[in-house]
Design a protein around this motif. Structure first.
Motif, PDB file in Angstrom:
ATOM      1  N   ALA A  40     107.678  37.491 -81.279  1.00 32.05           N
ATOM      2  CA  ALA A  40     106.534  36.606 -81.071  1.00 32.05           C
ATOM      3  C   ALA A  40     105.681  36.505 -82.329  1.00 32.05           C
ATOM      4  CB  ALA A  40     105.700  37.094 -79.892  1.00 32.05           C
ATOM      5  N   VAL A  41     105.525  37.624 -83.027  1.00 33.85           N
ATOM      6  CA  VAL A  41     104.788  37.615 -84.297  1.00 33.85           C
ATOM      7  C   VAL A  41     105.497  36.711 -85.300  1.00 33.85           C
ATOM      8  CG1 VAL A  41     104.050  39.012 -86.257  1.00 33.85           C
ATOM      9  CG2 VAL A  41     103.763  39.891 -83.927  1.00 33.85           C
ATOM     10  N   ARG A  42     106.823  36.858 -85.401  1.00 37.80           N
ATOM     11  CA  ARG A  42     107.604  36.039 -86.334  1.00 37.80           C
ATOM     12  C   ARG A  42     107.429  34.547 -86.022  1.00 37.80           C
ATOM     13  NH1 ARG A  42     112.403  33.467 -86.820  1.00 37.80           N
ATOM     14  NH2 ARG A  42     112.836  33.801 -84.609  1.00 37.80           N
ATOM     15  N   ARG A  43     107.507  34.194 -84.741  1.00 43.51           N
ATOM     16  CA  ARG A  43     107.361  32.794 -84.358  1.00 43.51           C
ATOM     17  C   ARG A  43     105.973  32.260 -84.706  1.00 43.51           C
ATOM     18  NH1 ARG A  43     109.982  34.455 -79.508  1.00 43.51           N
ATOM     19  NH2 ARG A  43     107.967  34.378 -78.428  1.00 43.51           N
ATOM     20  N   GLU A  44     104.954  33.082 -84.502  1.00 39.50           N
ATOM     21  CA  GLU A  44     103.602  32.608 -84.778  1.00 39.50           C
ATOM     22  C   GLU A  44     103.385  32.399 -86.274  1.00 39.50           C
ATOM     23  OE1 GLU A  44      98.903  33.213 -83.751  1.00 39.50           O
ATOM     24  OE2 GLU A  44     100.410  34.307 -82.613  1.00 39.50           O
ATOM     25  N   VAL A  45     103.912  33.299 -87.100  1.00 44.14           N
ATOM     26  CA  VAL A  45     103.783  33.117 -88.552  1.00 44.14           C
ATOM     27  C   VAL A  45     104.479  31.826 -88.980  1.00 44.14           C
ATOM     28  CG1 VAL A  45     104.465  34.043 -90.803  1.00 44.14           C
ATOM     29  CG2 VAL A  45     103.475  35.558 -89.078  1.00 44.14           C
ATOM     30  N   LEU A  46     105.668  31.581 -88.452  1.00 38.31           N
ATOM     31  CA  LEU A  46     106.378  30.339 -88.768  1.00 38.31           C
ATOM     32  C   LEU A  46     105.570  29.125 -88.333  1.00 38.31           C
ATOM     33  CD1 LEU A  46     110.041  31.271 -87.789  1.00 38.31           C
ATOM     34  CD2 LEU A  46     109.233  30.662 -90.081  1.00 38.31           C
ATOM     35  N   ASP A  47     104.951  29.206 -87.170  1.00 41.54           N
ATOM     36  CA  ASP A  47     104.167  28.087 -86.659  1.00 41.54           C
ATOM     37  C   ASP A  47     102.939  27.829 -87.531  1.00 41.54           C
ATOM     38  OD1 ASP A  47     103.498  26.133 -84.472  1.00 41.54           O
ATOM     39  OD2 ASP A  47     101.737  27.421 -84.351  1.00 41.54           O
ATOM     40  N   ILE A  48     102.272  28.900 -87.953  1.00 43.96           N
ATOM     41  CA  ILE A  48     101.098  28.747 -88.817  1.00 43.96           C
ATOM     42  C   ILE A  48     101.491  28.052 -90.116  1.00 43.96           C
ATOM     43  CG2 ILE A  48      99.400  29.983 -90.216  1.00 43.96           C
ATOM     44  CD1 ILE A  48      99.369  32.141 -88.000  1.00 43.96           C
ATOM     45  N   VAL A  49     102.570  28.519 -90.741  1.00 41.99           N
ATOM     46  CA  VAL A  49     102.984  27.966 -92.031  1.00 41.99           C
ATOM     47  C   VAL A  49     103.412  26.511 -91.897  1.00 41.99           C
ATOM     48  CG1 VAL A  49     104.655  28.161 -93.916  1.00 41.99           C
ATOM     49  CG2 VAL A  49     103.611  30.228 -92.963  1.00 41.99           C
ATOM     50  N   SER A  50     104.177  26.206 -90.855  1.00 39.47           N
ATOM     51  CA  SER A  50     104.658  24.828 -90.700  1.00 39.47           C
ATOM     52  C   SER A  50     103.522  23.877 -90.338  1.00 39.47           C
ATOM     53  CB  SER A  50     105.759  24.769 -89.640  1.00 39.47           C
ATOM     54  OG  SER A  50     105.256  25.123 -88.359  1.00 39.47           O
ATOM     55  N   THR A  51     102.537  24.357 -89.581  1.00 41.12           N
ATOM     56  CA  THR A  51     101.421  23.511 -89.157  1.00 41.12           C
ATOM     57  C   THR A  51     100.426  23.279 -90.281  1.00 41.12           C
ATOM     58  OG1 THR A  51     101.608  24.286 -86.867  1.00 41.12           O
ATOM     59  CG2 THR A  51      99.505  23.302 -87.520  1.00 41.12           C
ATOM     60  N   ARG A  52     100.127  24.335 -91.037  1.00 39.25           N
ATOM     61  CA  ARG A  52      99.053  24.267 -92.017  1.00 39.25           C
ATOM     62  C   ARG A  52      99.534  24.067 -93.451  1.00 39.25           C
ATOM     63  NH1 ARG A  52      94.006  28.010 -90.899  1.00 39.25           N
ATOM     64  NH2 ARG A  52      93.156  26.165 -91.941  1.00 39.25           N
ATOM     65  N   GLY A  53     100.839  24.305 -93.691  1.00 37.54           N
ATOM     66  CA  GLY A  53     101.335  24.212 -95.052  1.00 37.54           C
ATOM     67  C   GLY A  53     100.920  25.385 -95.911  1.00 37.54           C
ATOM     68  N   LYS A  54     100.504  26.455 -95.272  1.00 38.82           N
ATOM     69  CA  LYS A  54     100.083  27.683 -95.946  1.00 38.82           C
ATOM     70  C   LYS A  54     100.029  28.774 -94.896  1.00 38.82           C
ATOM     71  CE  LYS A  54      95.151  26.535 -95.332  1.00 38.82           C
ATOM     72  NZ  LYS A  54      93.816  26.534 -95.978  1.00 38.82           N
ATOM     73  N   MET A  55      99.965  30.032 -95.324  1.00 43.39           N
ATOM     74  CA  MET A  55      99.837  31.135 -94.379  1.00 43.39           C
ATOM     75  C   MET A  55      98.378  31.557 -94.320  1.00 43.39           C
ATOM     76  SD  MET A  55     100.869  33.091 -92.105  1.00 43.39           S
ATOM     77  CE  MET A  55      99.826  34.288 -91.276  1.00 43.39           C
ATOM     78  N   GLN A  56      97.685  31.051 -93.285  1.00 36.22           N
ATOM     79  CA  GLN A  56      96.280  31.408 -93.075  1.00 36.22           C
ATOM     80  C   GLN A  56      96.065  31.640 -91.594  1.00 36.22           C
ATOM     81  OE1 GLN A  56      93.248  28.459 -94.075  1.00 36.22           O
ATOM     82  NE2 GLN A  56      91.867  30.111 -94.693  1.00 36.22           N
TER      83      GLN A  56
END
Length: 347
Positions: A70-86
């Protein structure tokens, strides 16, 4: 879409309707094509900010531990949505290691294709694309094997990774290299001060203790939350004294520091949990300095808390950058076997 003229701050990559810098932006442009002053990095590993990773870990906790998938999926979602890891909850990101893939003709960073580098700017303002789905990461550690690309701006910072250190170790050090640099600068303003570091057994904490000693501290005190960490820090020899205290309990923290001989002239906060502001202020002597190096810090709580306690202390925000900070942190690691041992144990 209108292509903006290049700006060294990265403003041209912001996709928001309002004019904000990349760190404050909701979305960044992650196109592979470079503006003239940019550099593209082939990503090998991310190092998530500790506050961000702990928040994700807590959010996805299960009866059997935490759900790494679930953590992995959320990090991927953040990066794909925002174009950065924040992380939207903590506002923090981390940094990365990779190899320079392309350098724009006007880049001022002094990098060349093939350089193995660590970025010294936050992932919260770095355009990032993940291309492998983080398939090699189990979601259970801050260090994230990854394949993809990232873009650095004209005012970004990166350091070539030294050949004598494992890249994962270099990344862990450079992730927190602003802490020892500022600690050294502040400690040097005093004559043989007492320096207390909250979270002394951690990455930024152990380096800050070493920097305080290097800068002429009379005595260093490492504050840790458990007996296990007390033993680790004592065995490392990085701190002159080690005490166990809950940094969220202001009276317990004040009394623990005072019991070592006196309150601290300089207190450095290096823990990734909220609620440590009051204790850090109370543990610091009049005319002393508190340095906050935690993304979990509430700066309104710190300011109002100091006022309410009539505490005559200077409070500084560690911004993660000082000239020469990466080289200095690596120098401390090489010179102090105790610091290096604490880092290698975390890896």
């Amino acid at each position: 879409m209108t292509v903006r003229a290049s700006d060294p701050t990265g403003l041209h990559r912001v996709l928001d309707d309002r004019v904000v810098l990349p760190q404050a932006a909701e979305r960044l442009d992650t196109r592979k094509q470079l503006w003239p002053d940019e550099v593209r990095i082939r990503v090998e590993r991310l190092n998530l900010d500790a506050a961000s990773f702990r928040q994700l870990e807590r959010k996805h906790r299960t009866d059997d531990g935490h759900d790494g998938e679930a953590v992995r999926r959320e990090v991927l979602d953040i990066v794909s949505t925002r174009g950065k890891m924040q992380n939207p909850e903590t506002g923090s990101g981390g940094m990365l290691v990779g190899t320079v893939e392309e350098v724009g003709p006007d880049s001022p960073l002094g990098l060349k294709v093939g350089d193995h580098v660590a970025t010294l700017v936050s992932l919260t303002l770095t355009p990032l694309v993940i291309e492998d789905g983080l398939e090699r990461w189990d979601g259970r550690s801050e260090q994230v094997p990854a394949d993809g690309y990232a873009v650095l701006f004209g005012r970004s910072i990166a350091a070539v990774i030294p050949d004598d250190l494992d890249p994962a170790l270099s990344l862990a050090v450079m992730d927190v290299c602003g802490a020892p640099a500022l600690t050294r600068r502040v400690v040097a303003e005093y004559v043989q001060p007492v320096v207390a570091v909250i979270g002394g057994a951690g990455k930024s904490g152990s380096l800050s203790l070493a920097a305080a000693r290097d800068a002429g501290a009379q005595r260093t005190v490492g504050i840790v939350p458990t007996e296990e960490e007390r033993k680790l820090l004592e065995d490392s020899g990085v701190a002159d004294q080690v005490v166990v205290a809950d940094a969220r309990d202001p009276i317990a923290l004040r009394d623990a520091v005072a019991a070592t001989g006196d309150l601290a002239d300089v207190t450095v906060v290096c823990v990734d949990v909220p609620g440590c502001e009051g204790g850090a202020i109370l543990a610091t002597a009049d005319s002393g300095t508190v340095i906050f190096f935690s993304m979990a810090t509430s700066f309104s709580a710190a300011a109002l808390g100091a006022e309410g306690l009539a505490a005559d202390v200077r409070m500084l925000v560690g911004n993660g950058y000082a000239p020469g900070h990466a080289a200095y942190a690596l120098e401390l690691l090489r010179a102090d076997a105790g610091v290096r041992g604490l880092f290698e144990r975390r890896l």
